[in-house]
Motif scaffolding. Structure first.
Motif, PDB file in Angstrom:
ATOM      1  N   LEU A  91       5.798  10.172  -0.295  1.00  0.00           N
ATOM      2  CA  LEU A  91       7.215   9.326   0.514  1.00  0.00           C
ATOM      3  C   LEU A  91       6.167   8.923   1.935  1.00  0.00           C
ATOM      4  CD1 LEU A  91      10.016  12.467   0.167  1.00  0.00           C
ATOM      5  CD2 LEU A  91      10.380  10.137  -0.423  1.00  0.00           C
ATOM      6  N   ILE A  92       5.524  10.077   2.392  1.00  0.00           N
ATOM      7  CA  ILE A  92       4.806  10.108   3.791  1.00  0.00           C
ATOM      8  C   ILE A  92       3.631   8.101   3.508  1.00  0.00           C
ATOM      9  CG2 ILE A  92       2.780  10.382   5.282  1.00  0.00           C
ATOM     10  CD1 ILE A  92       3.255  13.084   4.104  1.00  0.00           C
ATOM     11  N   THR A  93       3.730   7.962   2.534  1.00  0.00           N
ATOM     12  CA  THR A  93       3.057   6.700   2.091  1.00  0.00           C
ATOM     13  C   THR A  93       3.867   5.544   2.373  1.00  0.00           C
ATOM     14  OG1 THR A  93       2.917   6.804  -0.634  1.00  0.00           O
ATOM     15  CG2 THR A  93       0.920   7.551   1.060  1.00  0.00           C
ATOM     16  N   LEU A 141       0.708  -1.411   0.418  1.00  0.00           N
ATOM     17  CA  LEU A 141      -0.445   0.134  -0.088  1.00  0.00           C
ATOM     18  C   LEU A 141       0.908   1.759  -0.388  1.00  0.00           C
ATOM     19  CD1 LEU A 141      -3.181  -1.305   2.756  1.00  0.00           C
ATOM     20  CD2 LEU A 141      -2.849  -0.526   0.137  1.00  0.00           C
ATOM     21  N   GLY A 142       2.026   1.600   0.655  1.00  0.00           N
ATOM     22  CA  GLY A 142       2.756   2.335   0.650  1.00  0.00           C
ATOM     23  C   GLY A 142       3.825   2.433  -0.997  1.00  0.00           C
ATOM     24  N   ILE A 143       4.012   1.322  -1.474  1.00  0.00           N
ATOM     25  CA  ILE A 143       4.293   1.994  -2.560  1.00  0.00           C
ATOM     26  C   ILE A 143       3.013   2.271  -3.780  1.00  0.00           C
ATOM     27  CG2 ILE A 143       5.077   0.403  -4.944  1.00  0.00           C
ATOM     28  CD1 ILE A 143       7.017  -1.450  -3.227  1.00  0.00           C
ATOM     29  N   LEU A 144       1.847   1.732  -3.354  1.00  0.00           N
ATOM     30  CA  LEU A 144       0.412   2.355  -4.123  1.00  0.00           C
ATOM     31  C   LEU A 144       0.722   3.935  -3.764  1.00  0.00           C
ATOM     32  CD1 LEU A 144      -1.566   1.961  -5.974  1.00  0.00           C
ATOM     33  CD2 LEU A 144      -2.485   1.565  -3.932  1.00  0.00           C
ATOM     34  N   GLY A 145       0.869   3.989  -2.786  1.00  0.00           N
ATOM     35  CA  GLY A 145       0.897   5.396  -2.381  1.00  0.00           C
ATOM     36  C   GLY A 145       1.855   6.139  -2.792  1.00  0.00           C
ATOM     37  N   THR A 146       2.716   6.296  -3.057  1.00  0.00           N
ATOM     38  CA  THR A 146       4.670   6.185  -3.847  1.00  0.00           C
ATOM     39  C   THR A 146       4.067   6.522  -5.036  1.00  0.00           C
ATOM     40  OG1 THR A 146       5.889   5.071  -2.461  1.00  0.00           O
ATOM     41  CG2 THR A 146       6.910   6.306  -4.032  1.00  0.00           C
TER      42      THR A 146
END
Length: 210
Positions: free
Chosen positions: A156-158, A121-126
């Motif tokens: 960066l935040i995600t 999910l963090g990569i998706l946000g990136t």
């Protein structure tokens, strides 16, 4: 608090599923840790020794009555084996041991999924943040590249949030796995000892003669 809310808002829509994952992970971790604490407190080696003694003396029914109300997984395994000893003591105890271990694994598959899903999910946000940055640059050109920093910040935040959720879930997950392995070894050791005591009592021979 305001800074945390500001970071959350800057992280974009992907922060919401990450927040849900974090709540689920914390809830499961706390519930499982408390459950294992209860299992640890229910351990009763003195009762196990008493059951071994009763069985070695041929007092199986007394052993069943003595251990029936216990919450100790090892005692439950022995009692279940004694109650169905005519159908195969070893097999019955093995099934009961697996049943006890399965109940302890409740929720661990969800935690394992969160450990894998949160960084994704963090990569998706990136990716979405970078796409947002490129779209802004395309709209305004290079006249004001500072407008694209919002998308980069979101990216960066995600990424950081996804890694934090995964790492925070990984620690209790591995701890719980280690507790399950420890309990599994105890059940295996207790089951082996009990089978030896049961055979020494001569009841296996008596059942075969009947």
């Amino acid at each position: 608090m305001e800074q945390a809310l500001d970071l959350f808002a800057k992280g974009g829509p992907v922060m919401w599923p990450l927040l849900v994952c974090s709540f689920i992970a914390v809830t499961l971790a706390v519930e499982r840790i408390l459950a294992f604490a209860r299992v640890h407190m229910s351990g009763n080696d003195e009762l196990l020794e008493d059951l071994f003694k009763k069985v070695s003396e041929g007092k199986c029914e007394e052993a069943i009555v003595a251990g029936r109300d216990s919450s100790d997984p090892a005692v439950k395994m022995i009692v279940e084996g004694l109650e169905h000893r005519d159908h195969g003591l070893s097999d019955v105890m093995q099934v009961e041991a697996e049943k006890q271990l399965d109940s302890m694994r409740t929720g661990l598959s969800v935690m394992d999924t969160i450990i894998t899903m949160a960084p994704l999910l963090g990569i998706l946000g990136t990716v979405t943040g970078i796409i947002k940055s490129f779209n802004l640059l395309q709209d305004v050109g290079l006249q004001d590249p500072r407008l694209a920093t919002g998308g980069i910040s979101e990216a960066l935040i995600t990424t950081a949030a996804g890694l934090v959720v995964a790492l925070a879930t990984l620690i209790p997950y591995n701890y719980l796995l280690s507790r399950i392995r420890r309990i599994s070894r105890r059940l295996e050791h207790t089951g082996t000892q009990f089978e030896v005591a049961f055979r020494r009592s001569g009841q296996v021979k008596e059942q075969s003669e009947q």
